[in-house]
Design an enzyme around this catalytic site. Structure first.
Site, PDB file in Angstrom:
ATOM      1  N   GLU A 131       0.830  -1.207   0.000  1.00 17.97           N
ATOM      2  CA  GLU A 131       0.000   0.000   0.000  1.00 17.97           C
ATOM      3  C   GLU A 131       0.864   1.256   0.000  1.00 17.97           C
ATOM      4  O   GLU A 131       0.596   2.216  -0.717  1.00 17.97           O
ATOM      5  CB  GLU A 131      -0.902  -0.040   1.238  1.00 17.97           C
ATOM      6  CG  GLU A 131      -1.428   1.283   1.709  1.00 17.97           C
ATOM      7  CD  GLU A 131      -1.723   1.220   3.186  1.00 17.97           C
ATOM      8  OE1 GLU A 131      -0.891   1.667   3.996  1.00 17.97           O
ATOM      9  OE2 GLU A 131      -2.791   0.695   3.540  1.00 17.97           O
ATOM     10  N   ASP A 191      -5.486  -3.517  -2.365  1.00 18.81           N
ATOM     11  CA  ASP A 191      -5.389  -2.053  -2.452  1.00 18.81           C
ATOM     12  C   ASP A 191      -3.994  -1.586  -2.828  1.00 18.81           C
ATOM     13  O   ASP A 191      -3.824  -0.636  -3.601  1.00 18.81           O
ATOM     14  CB  ASP A 191      -5.871  -1.387  -1.158  1.00 18.81           C
ATOM     15  CG  ASP A 191      -5.147  -1.882   0.086  1.00 18.81           C
ATOM     16  OD1 ASP A 191      -4.441  -2.900   0.012  1.00 18.81           O
ATOM     17  OD2 ASP A 191      -5.310  -1.260   1.158  1.00 18.81           O
TER      18      ASP A 191
END
Length: 645
Positions: A131, A191
């Protein structure tokens, strides 16, 4: 001011904070870190401006097609913070970027081919999560043209990504890497890979001549990995490549709501060869899931849960407590707090009516509150009573799409543009500031930007010439490979921001996505500044929890504490408040203790406190005049003798 003990006299900086909660660090080192313009950089700016006008530079700066700032003509009806001029807003983004880069981007050595790698470090632990690499690639691509080293930094970040392919899909990245370079996780987090991929698409537009990579070709490979970790029937993001479409309890119908990245899906549909319909379906189905959640689970607030589960009646609702990361999996917490930023940035650029309706529903609710706090139930009850930019900055983005929210937007912006907390909060804040200052262009509509070449050229010359290689923290080898390693993104927890005339707020994130927060409440009153009236565990097995713990604590299985008295009179804190009384709450079960006034500076009392025995958590809270709080954090290094950022 000087601390005098029976052993040592040390000059330390004093942090001055007035009731608008603006901090001024007075030592020379801090002035450099804050990016104050030096005589040399001022000359460089002048030279750059002269070059623009004399030589007619207008479209690109050193190969950047969209150098910062861009001043994007957002297509949706919107407002920007108007308590500062546009040039000042741009300056805020530059200054925050300088801090973010110097704090979190560091050298990762070279790969086997001798290529320089860079990584985004988390606070203290020196671990890196996918991330963070995604955040870093996106931020770097947007700040190109200001940062002279942006393309080299971007390429180095991506070299690091490629160094750690997921064991389950080589087109994804391992979700966590220890400080010593050993993997802490063997599979992916959706993500992180999504932002890495989006960063490559931005790079393909930003540097059309290419660099050390063919960015679009690399994005195609990453898009293949993204498609493989997106539900084949639901078209919704799965949590990572460790999730099976029909698995239990995690599957293709149990998404993380902050993975509903509308703008990413739009870009994927345009650039992923032969897969336009797949990603269009992902966009449509994600919007539908958000509609269901807002209508059925949060009709009065519009808030989304960290994780959602589709019921047997095919309706999405909040996940149950302990679904993946902890007790707040079904609440608006350290995952879902990014939703207003994700949807808001897309809505601004697309003028999508559904997205606008969804994000303004959230904005309307938060405007009705007395403060911005650190997490909520879907009905709006407060979870943590302290301020974090992680929640405040995305809420500010949502307010941009409500043209009646100017006062709220100005107040919220004033509470985030110069507040430094920790890796997670600061990264989300930096992304939000790019939107809030009017500089978030999308690869799908990059040609709609209004390029300001003179400003970009001038700002580029002010760019920090320091390469991120200058920051290479010592490796840490004690990281746990399990996803329960706290992804705690936080730092100084500041007062909450009161929303009507004032706003209150808070945040933190941990790699085991179980958000653990042990910070004492620190509400902050947010009132307009009179001086600115102006011209905005994820593992291959099902135990993989990437917990995001609230800001105060670094990723660690136990609370991080420090002793204020390692030696006689070794440590004390001096902070200037324009107040009549101050007390300190150290956490650890201690009662609030009175702080004594020492002297005055610029008309404000300097409050001094020291202890011979009390141990304090990494974040402590100062209570001002009984109601206002200021949360401060011990630095992760010994750069200063004062135990405050």
């Amino acid at each position: 001011h000087t601390r005098i003990s029976n052993r040592v006299a040390t000059t330390v900086p004093i942090v001055t904070v007035d009731l608008t909660v603006r901090a001024y660090v007075l030592d020379t080192e801090s002035r450099r870190e804050m990016g104050l313009v030096t005589r040399r950089s001022s000359l460089a700016v002048v030279c750059a401006i002269v070059a623009v006008y004399v030589f007619g530079i207008c479209a690109q700066v050193d190969g950047q097609a969209f150098p910062f700032p861009q001043h994007v003509a957002y297509s949706a009806p919107h407002i920007l913070p108007n308590s500062f001029s546009q040039s000042v807003l741009d300056g805020h983004a530059r200054t925050f970027y300088d801090y973010w880069k110097s704090s979190y981007v560091g050298s990762a050595g070279t790969n086997s081919n001798g290529k320089q790698m860079y990584r985004v470090y988390k606070d203290g632990s020196h671990t890196t999560v996918s991330e963070g690499q995604g955040y870093g690639m996106i931020i770097t691509a947007y700040m190109a043209g200001y940062d002279a080293n942006a393309q080299a930094q971007f390429d180095g970040l991506y070299y690091f990504v490629k160094q750690y392919p997921s064991d389950l899909n080589a087109n994804n990245m391992k979700w966590s890497i220890n400080g010593d370079g050993t993997p802490a996780g063997t599979n992916s987090a959706w993500d992180g890979d999504a932002d890495i991929t989006y960063g490559l698409l931005l790079a393909a537009k930003q540097w059309p001549a290419g660099g050390q990579f063919n960015y679009l070709a690399e994005a195609q490979l990453r898009l293949d990995g993204m498609k493989a970790t997106t539900g084949p029937d639901s078209y919704l993001p799965m949590l990572g490549d460790w999730v099976k479409p029909a698995g239990s309890p995690q599957n293709q119908y149990t998404p993380r709501t902050s993975d509903f990245m509308y703008g990413h899906f739009q870009a994927y549909a345009q650039f992923h060869a032969g897969q336009s319909q797949f990603w269009t379906n992902a966009l449509v189905n994600s919007k539908s899931a958000v509609n269901q959640l807002q209508t059925n689970s949060a009709p009065s607030t519009g808030l989304l849960p960290d994780f959602a589960i589709r019921s047997s009646s095919n309706v999405f609702g909040p996940a149950y407590s302990g679904f993946l990361e902890g007790g707040n999996d079904g609440n608006y917490y350290y995952n879902a707090g990014r939703v207003p930023f994700r949807i808001g940035a897309y809505a601004l650029n697309s003028n999508d009516a559904t997205a606008i309706q969804q994000v303004t529903k959230i904005a309307s609710w938060i405007r009705s509150q007395n403060s911005i706090q650190s997490g909520y139930t879907l009905s709006g009850s407060v979870i943590g009573g302290y301020f974090s930019t992680f929640f405040a900055a995305p809420f500010a983005v949502s307010a941009m799409l409500d043209t009646t929210a100017q006062v709220f937007l100005n107040l919220a912006y004033g509470q985030v543009y110069n507040i430094h907390q920790a890796y997670y909060e600061d990264s989300v804040n930096m992304l939000s500031l790019i939107v809030l200052t009017g500089n978030w262009w999308q690869p799908t509509n990059a040609n709609t930007t209004t390029s300001n070449a003179a400003s970009a050229s001038a700002s580029r010359s002010k760019s920090p010439s320091r390469s991120p290689a200058s920051k290479s923290p010592s490796p840490s080898t004690s990281k746990s490979p399990s996803r329960s390693a706290s992804k705690s993104k936080s730092s100084s927890v500041t007062p909450s921001v009161s929303t009507t005339p004032s706003i209150s707020a808070s945040k933190s994130k941990t790699p085991s996505r179980s958000k653990s927060n042990s910070v004492s409440p620190s509400p902050r009153s947010l009132s307009p500044s009179p001086s600115h009236s102006a011209s905005k565990s994820k593992s291959p097995s099902k135990s993989r929890s990437r917990s995001r713990s609230p800001s105060p604590l670094p990723p660690s299985p136990s609370p991080s504490v420090f002793n204020w008295a390692e030696n006689v009179n070794a440590y004390w804190v001096g902070i200037a408040f324009n107040a009549t009384s101050v007390s300190i709450d150290c956490g650890q079960g201690y009662q609030a203790m009175t702080v004594n006034t020492g002297w005055q500076i610029n008309g404000a009392n300097v409050w001094v406190w020291q202890s011979s025995s009390v141990q304090c958590q990494r974040v402590v809270n100062f209570q001002v005049d009984s109601t206002q709080y200021l949360g401060v954090t011990r630095p992760g290094s010994t750069k200063r003798n004062l135990l405050i950022n």
